[in-house]
Design a protein around this motif. Structure first.
Motif, PDB file in Angstrom:
ATOM      1  N   VAL A 196      -6.975   2.135  -1.382  1.00 30.26           N
ATOM      2  CA  VAL A 196      -7.524   1.486  -0.199  1.00 30.26           C
ATOM      3  C   VAL A 196      -8.376   2.515   0.531  1.00 30.26           C
ATOM      4  CG1 VAL A 196      -6.969   0.382   2.011  1.00 30.26           C
ATOM      5  CG2 VAL A 196      -5.561  -0.075  -0.016  1.00 30.26           C
ATOM      6  N   VAL A 197      -9.562   2.077   0.939  1.00 27.52           N
ATOM      7  CA  VAL A 197     -10.523   2.968   1.588  1.00 27.52           C
ATOM      8  C   VAL A 197     -10.524   2.711   3.091  1.00 27.52           C
ATOM      9  CG1 VAL A 197     -12.971   3.580   1.754  1.00 27.52           C
ATOM     10  CG2 VAL A 197     -11.948   3.085  -0.477  1.00 27.52           C
ATOM     11  N   GLY A 198     -10.462   3.786   3.860  1.00 25.84           N
ATOM     12  CA  GLY A 198     -10.526   3.690   5.312  1.00 25.84           C
ATOM     13  C   GLY A 198     -11.863   4.188   5.836  1.00 25.84           C
ATOM     14  N   GLY A 199     -12.127   3.891   7.106  1.00 19.92           N
ATOM     15  CA  GLY A 199     -13.340   4.381   7.744  1.00 19.92           C
ATOM     16  C   GLY A 199     -14.513   3.428   7.662  1.00 19.92           C
ATOM     17  N   ILE A 200     -14.318   2.275   7.002  1.00 20.77           N
ATOM     18  CA  ILE A 200     -15.401   1.312   6.846  1.00 20.77           C
ATOM     19  C   ILE A 200     -14.813  -0.086   6.741  1.00 20.77           C
ATOM     20  CG2 ILE A 200     -15.445   1.484   4.336  1.00 20.77           C
ATOM     21  CD1 ILE A 200     -18.488   1.118   4.455  1.00 20.77           C
ATOM     22  N   GLU A 201     -15.548  -1.037   7.275  1.00 23.05           N
ATOM     23  CA  GLU A 201     -15.217  -2.449   7.076  1.00 23.05           C
ATOM     24  C   GLU A 201     -16.450  -3.107   6.475  1.00 23.05           C
ATOM     25  OE1 GLU A 201     -14.384  -6.255   9.843  1.00 23.05           O
ATOM     26  OE2 GLU A 201     -13.021  -4.565  10.142  1.00 23.05           O
ATOM     27  N   VAL A 202     -16.269  -3.864   5.421  1.00 18.09           N
ATOM     28  CA  VAL A 202     -17.376  -4.510   4.719  1.00 18.09           C
ATOM     29  C   VAL A 202     -17.305  -6.010   4.950  1.00 18.09           C
ATOM     30  CG1 VAL A 202     -18.349  -4.993   2.450  1.00 18.09           C
ATOM     31  CG2 VAL A 202     -17.556  -2.695   2.985  1.00 18.09           C
TER      32      VAL A 202
ATOM     33  N   GLU B 157     -19.650  10.214   2.549  1.00 18.84           N
ATOM     34  CA  GLU B 157     -19.629  10.451   3.987  1.00 18.84           C
ATOM     35  C   GLU B 157     -19.197   9.201   4.754  1.00 18.84           C
ATOM     36  OE1 GLU B 157     -22.702  11.750   7.524  1.00 18.84           O
ATOM     37  OE2 GLU B 157     -23.179  12.286   5.455  1.00 18.84           O
ATOM     38  N   GLY B 158     -18.261   9.390   5.684  1.00 20.51           N
ATOM     39  CA  GLY B 158     -17.854   8.317   6.572  1.00 20.51           C
ATOM     40  C   GLY B 158     -16.676   7.490   6.092  1.00 20.51           C
ATOM     41  N   ILE B 159     -16.182   7.735   4.887  1.00 22.00           N
ATOM     42  CA  ILE B 159     -15.022   6.991   4.391  1.00 22.00           C
ATOM     43  C   ILE B 159     -13.977   7.971   3.871  1.00 22.00           C
ATOM     44  CG2 ILE B 159     -16.398   4.958   3.817  1.00 22.00           C
ATOM     45  CD1 ILE B 159     -16.008   5.680   0.838  1.00 22.00           C
ATOM     46  N   TYR B 160     -12.767   7.460   3.658  1.00 21.14           N
ATOM     47  CA  TYR B 160     -11.699   8.305   3.118  1.00 21.14           C
ATOM     48  C   TYR B 160     -10.715   7.451   2.328  1.00 21.14           C
ATOM     49  CZ  TYR B 160      -9.157   6.429   7.117  1.00 21.14           C
ATOM     50  OH  TYR B 160      -8.576   5.575   8.034  1.00 21.14           O
ATOM     51  N   ALA B 161     -10.029   8.090   1.401  1.00 14.20           N
ATOM     52  CA  ALA B 161      -8.982   7.442   0.609  1.00 14.20           C
ATOM     53  C   ALA B 161      -7.736   7.338   1.463  1.00 14.20           C
ATOM     54  CB  ALA B 161      -8.712   8.242  -0.657  1.00 14.20           C
ATOM     55  N   ALA B 162      -7.312   6.109   1.774  1.00 13.09           N
ATOM     56  CA  ALA B 162      -6.191   5.902   2.688  1.00 13.09           C
ATOM     57  C   ALA B 162      -4.837   5.824   1.987  1.00 13.09           C
ATOM     58  CB  ALA B 162      -6.426   4.653   3.524  1.00 13.09           C
ATOM     59  N   SER B 163      -4.758   5.017   0.919  1.00 10.97           N
ATOM     60  CA  SER B 163      -3.477   4.877   0.211  1.00 10.97           C
ATOM     61  C   SER B 163      -3.741   4.434  -1.223  1.00 10.97           C
ATOM     62  CB  SER B 163      -2.569   3.864   0.908  1.00 10.97           C
ATOM     63  OG  SER B 163      -3.167   2.587   0.932  1.00 10.97           O
ATOM     64  N   ALA B 164      -2.772   4.700  -2.097  1.00 14.60           N
ATOM     65  CA  ALA B 164      -2.934   4.373  -3.524  1.00 14.60           C
ATOM     66  C   ALA B 164      -1.759   3.538  -3.997  1.00 14.60           C
ATOM     67  CB  ALA B 164      -3.025   5.654  -4.344  1.00 14.60           C
ATOM     68  N   LEU B 165      -2.048   2.676  -5.001  1.00 14.82           N
ATOM     69  CA  LEU B 165      -1.040   1.820  -5.606  1.00 14.82           C
ATOM     70  C   LEU B 165      -1.186   1.883  -7.113  1.00 14.82           C
ATOM     71  CD1 LEU B 165       1.137  -0.437  -5.456  1.00 14.82           C
ATOM     72  CD2 LEU B 165      -0.760  -2.067  -5.342  1.00 14.82           C
ATOM     73  N   ASP B 166      -0.106   2.225  -7.788  1.00 10.91           N
ATOM     74  CA  ASP B 166      -0.082   2.270  -9.257  1.00 10.91           C
ATOM     75  C   ASP B 166      -0.025   0.840  -9.780  1.00 10.91           C
ATOM     76  OD1 ASP B 166       0.439   2.607 -11.953  1.00 10.91           O
ATOM     77  OD2 ASP B 166       2.352   3.618 -11.668  1.00 10.91           O
ATOM     78  N   LYS B 167      -1.080   0.387 -10.445  1.00 14.18           N
ATOM     79  CA  LYS B 167      -1.154  -0.982 -10.971  1.00 14.18           C
ATOM     80  C   LYS B 167      -0.503  -1.103 -12.346  1.00 14.18           C
ATOM     81  CE  LYS B 167      -2.824  -3.959  -9.274  1.00 14.18           C
ATOM     82  NZ  LYS B 167      -2.245  -4.981  -8.440  1.00 14.18           N
ATOM     83  N   SER B 168      -0.271  -0.013 -13.033  1.00 14.43           N
ATOM     84  CA  SER B 168       0.293  -0.089 -14.378  1.00 14.43           C
ATOM     85  C   SER B 168       1.743  -0.595 -14.342  1.00 14.43           C
ATOM     86  CB  SER B 168       0.219   1.264 -15.080  1.00 14.43           C
ATOM     87  OG  SER B 168       0.984   2.225 -14.384  1.00 14.43           O
ATOM     88  N   LYS B 169       2.445  -0.384 -13.245  1.00 15.36           N
ATOM     89  CA  LYS B 169       3.829  -0.830 -13.135  1.00 15.36           C
ATOM     90  C   LYS B 169       3.936  -2.330 -12.940  1.00 15.36           C
ATOM     91  CE  LYS B 169       5.619   3.478 -11.330  1.00 15.36           C
ATOM     92  NZ  LYS B 169       6.221   4.171 -10.204  1.00 15.36           N
ATOM     93  N   SER B 170       2.868  -2.966 -12.446  1.00 11.93           N
ATOM     94  CA  SER B 170       2.900  -4.413 -12.208  1.00 11.93           C
ATOM     95  C   SER B 170       2.062  -5.172 -13.210  1.00 11.93           C
ATOM     96  CB  SER B 170       2.423  -4.707 -10.783  1.00 11.93           C
ATOM     97  OG  SER B 170       1.095  -4.264 -10.635  1.00 11.93           O
ATOM     98  N   ALA B 171       1.713  -4.530 -14.321  1.00  8.04           N
ATOM     99  CA  ALA B 171       0.807  -5.135 -15.301  1.00  8.04           C
ATOM    100  C   ALA B 171       1.518  -6.054 -16.291  1.00  8.04           C
ATOM    101  CB  ALA B 171       0.058  -4.036 -16.054  1.00  8.04           C
ATOM    102  N   ASP B 172       2.800  -6.285 -16.163  1.00  7.13           N
ATOM    103  CA  ASP B 172       3.531  -7.150 -17.104  1.00  7.13           C
ATOM    104  C   ASP B 172       3.245  -8.603 -16.890  1.00  7.13           C
ATOM    105  OD1 ASP B 172       4.682  -5.031 -18.390  1.00  7.13           O
ATOM    106  OD2 ASP B 172       6.397  -4.986 -17.037  1.00  7.13           O
TER     107      ASP B 172
END
Length: 87
Positions: free
Chosen positions: A10-16, A72-87
């Motif tokens: 999830v990216v912070g610092g911007i709304e699209v 510039e102007g954005i940052y990495a806010a949080s991460a989620l491992d998708k491989s665990k929910s890929a079943d």
């Protein structure tokens, strides 16, 4: 040995809110090294979905965060491992 890890950041610092904004941030992320990712928007929040090759999940996520933080102007806010929910 390298393998491909699926995760989202999830990216912070911007709304699209427009397609033009999405295209602009997608281009900037691609140029920053996120060529192995897809950029999505949910309710204005930018989510970068990676399929990144690395030795460990931790190094893949760290690499993805570093690439996002190059823009510039954005940052990495949080991460989620998708491989665990890929079943």
């Amino acid at each position: 040995m390298s393998q491909v890890f699926e995760f989202e950041i999830v990216v912070g610092g911007i709304e699209v809110n427009t397609d033009e904004q999405l295209f602009d941030i997608s281009d900037k992320l691609y140029e920053a090294g996120c060529s192995d990712a897809t950029v999505l928007v949910e309710n204005g929040t930018v989510i970068v979905c990676f399929d990144r090759e690395a030795d460990t999940l931790e190094s893949a996520i760290e690499s993805g965060k570093n690439d996002i933080n190059k823009v510039e102007g954005i940052y990495a806010a949080s991460a989620l491992d998708k491989s665990k929910s890929a079943d």
